[in-house]
Design an enzyme around this catalytic site. Structure first.
Site: not given
Ligand code: CAO
Length: 532
Positions: A332, A504-506
């Site tokens: 994401p 990476d939004h995780r």
């Protein structure tokens, strides 16, 4: 340019033309199929001997093809008007190969009767040695009819189906996909329902085949076909299709047992495969998809809209495309934008240049990144394989994108945090040079913690780079330009460097991303801080 009449080669007997694969005006390559001829025993594709343009078709469906009868007129640039005699690309038919023939001879599986009623079927004369098995069309226990395909062999030149010489039941299979077979090698054992005398049209059993039948090999486990085909389905429906159709089906991943052939005697034609693919694609586009849930992009025939030129992507580009696609689908992405005021940095850089030290903004940017990474280690990390833990790295290797004529490469500067500006510049120049010359070793492209992609020398105001997974962030750098910046009293002309941080939004939250770009901006805005 001259017109050349292409005649039917020696097919080992007459056959009916069941498919014409070309049309007037078609530009064809050497080895492209001209037509498919079917005899009692087999179907054979007749390939073109040269490239050229089809100017006339001299046969029609249902005609009998005999050796020497004209098939098509081909306009070639060679100027020769001699009649070519191409060897057929065969699927299954008895015939001896021509001397010097590079294509395999037509094939018919060679039966060898045994006393127990079990027949060992061996590879007939295929005109080549060590031809790989690309498909096994039967499974142990299958009841098959005479002429059902047993295996498909594919050499450099041709794809050949080996049909069964008898009706019967498969007892054991002695070959696997990938095996390389030559004449006389046993393929399988089958229990025949009638006496095992070879039909008149078949070739005599070779001595080696007869001997191998006498000592029938022990059954081996059946190799699962690559596409995980359902053997039950296959048992219930034998596939009647030529090699070219099978090739197309393999390329598109089409299970031919699911198709209804529109050709003579239910034979599957190229059109059937194309229609099947089109139907599936349009169905997929509207239906709720399973698996990854990603609707396929419909295939478009661009030639319908104007002239085209299809150029294959080299392997490097294909690999790069796969990596980018994988990252884009799995990660994401969010991109944080920022600007750094590099007016002072540029003044320093120019002063260095005047003293003979050539340095672009990149070493400064790399240095700023290593400093920022050491202060915010969540950017010098990767998610573990199950994406439930962060792996923090105690080293700092920086990848940087290099645009080469062969595609994008990302060499890695090892321990960039331990280098000074000049050393970084020298290491970058060395690796970028190697990238251009295709001399980078795999090790020189591995292990990066963070990547920088600079389009600053090209242009643009911002972009959204794709994270080089398993890294968690990538910095995009665009072209610096003079902008009016308010200093509290007046607008000042300042050189502003656009930064685009994709992450990476995780693994990284938005506030940290904004902190990271703010930190970078500050470091680049006052390069003395890089020394701290
Ligand atoms: N703003 C303004 N000018 C810039 C700049 C920026 N952000 N970055 C570089 N420049 C200038 C340099 O200073 C140099 O000019 P001078 O000779 O006057 O100093 C000129 O542009 C050319 O720089 P360069 O390209 O030779 O060197 P670099 O260090 O900037 O970049 C490299 C090296 C290997 C990163 C670059 O050649 C490259 O391949 N970039 C493309 C990367 C890419 O394709 N990214 C996209 C990936 S996503 O598809």
């Amino acid at each position: 340019m001259s017109d050349e009449i292409i005649k039917v080669p020696d097919l080992g007997g007459d056959g009916e033309i069941i498919e014409i694969c070309v049309s007037v005006g078609d530009q064809i390559e050497a080895e492209d199929s001209i037509m498919v001829v079917e005899s009692d025993k087999a179907s054979m594709e007749v390939p073109a001997p040269h490239a050229g343009t089809v100017t006339e078709i001299l046969v029609k469906l249902g005609d009998t093809a005999s050796e020497g009868s004209p098939m098509i007129k081909l306009s070639t640039s060679g100027g020769e008007s001699t009649t070519a005699e191409p060897e057929p690309e065969k699927s299954a038919e008895p015939s001896a190969p021509e001397p010097g023939d590079e294509s395999p001879a037509p094939v018919t599986a060679t039966p060898a009767p045994t006393t127990s009623g079990v027949t060992t079927v061996s590879v007939p004369d295929i005109g080549s040695e060590d031809v790989p098995v690309i498909e096994i069309c039967v499974a142990v226990g299958d009841s098959i009819d005479e002429e059902d395909s047993l295996i498909v062999l594919e050499s450099d030149k041709a794809t050949m189906e080996v049909p069964s010489p008898h009706k019967g039941t498969i007892k054991s299979i002695t070959v696997s996909v990938g095996d390389k077979l030559s004449m006389g090698d046993p393929i399988l054992e089958m229990e025949t329902e009638t006496a095992q005398a070879a039909p008149a049209a078949e070739q005599a059993v070779t001595e080696s085949a007869a001997e191998s039948a006498a000592t029938a090999p022990a059954p081996t486990p059946v190799e699962t076909p690559p596409a995980q085909e359902d053997h039950k389905t296959r048992n219930n429906k034998r596939v009647h299709a030529g090699p070219a159709v099978r090739r197309i089906a393999r390329e598109f991943g089409v299970d031919l047992t699911l198709l209804k052939g529109s050709g003579p005697r239910g034979r599957i034609l190229k059109d059937d495969v194309q229609t099947f693919v089109k139907d599936r694609l349009s169905g997929t586009a509207t239906a709720t998809t399973g698996g990854a849930g990603i609707p396929a992009v419909p295939a478009v025939d661009f030639a319908k809209f104007g002239p085209i030129n299809e150029v294959p992507m080299n392997r490097m580009r294909q690999l790069g495309a796969t990596n980018l696609h994988r990252s884009w689908l799995n990660v994401p992405h969010v991109t944080q934008f920022e600007e750094a005021d590099i007016t002072e940095m540029e003044a320093f850089r120019k002063a260095q240049k005047e003293q003979g030290v050539k340095m672009t903004p990149m070493p400064f940017i790399i240095k700023a990144c290593t400093t920022a990474l050491s202060r915010m280690p969540q950017f010098n990390a990767s998610l573990n394989a199950t994406a439930d833990a962060l792996v923090y790295k105690e080293y700092c290797h920086i990848g940087f994108a290099v645009d080469t004529p062969n595609g994008l490469l990302v060499p890695v500067i090892r321990d960039a945090d331990k280098m000074g500006l000049q050393e970084l510049g020298a290491e970058m120049a060395k690796l970028a040079g190697k990238a251009q010359e295709k001399k980078l070793s795999p090790a020189e492209m591995q292990g990066a913690c963070f990547t920088i992609s600079s389009l600053g020398s090209v242009g643009g105001t911002a972009f959204t780079p794709i994270v080089n997974t398993p890294e968690v962030a990538i910095l995009g750098v665009s072209k610096a330009s003079i902008k009016p910046v308010w200093d509290g009293n007046a607008f000042q002309p300042r050189l502003m460097l656009p930064l685009s941080l994709s992450y990476d939004h995780r693994a990284v939250n938005g506030a940290d991303a904004a902190r990271f770009t703010t930190l970078l901006s500050g470091l680049l805005g006052d390069i003395r801080t890089l020394l701290l």
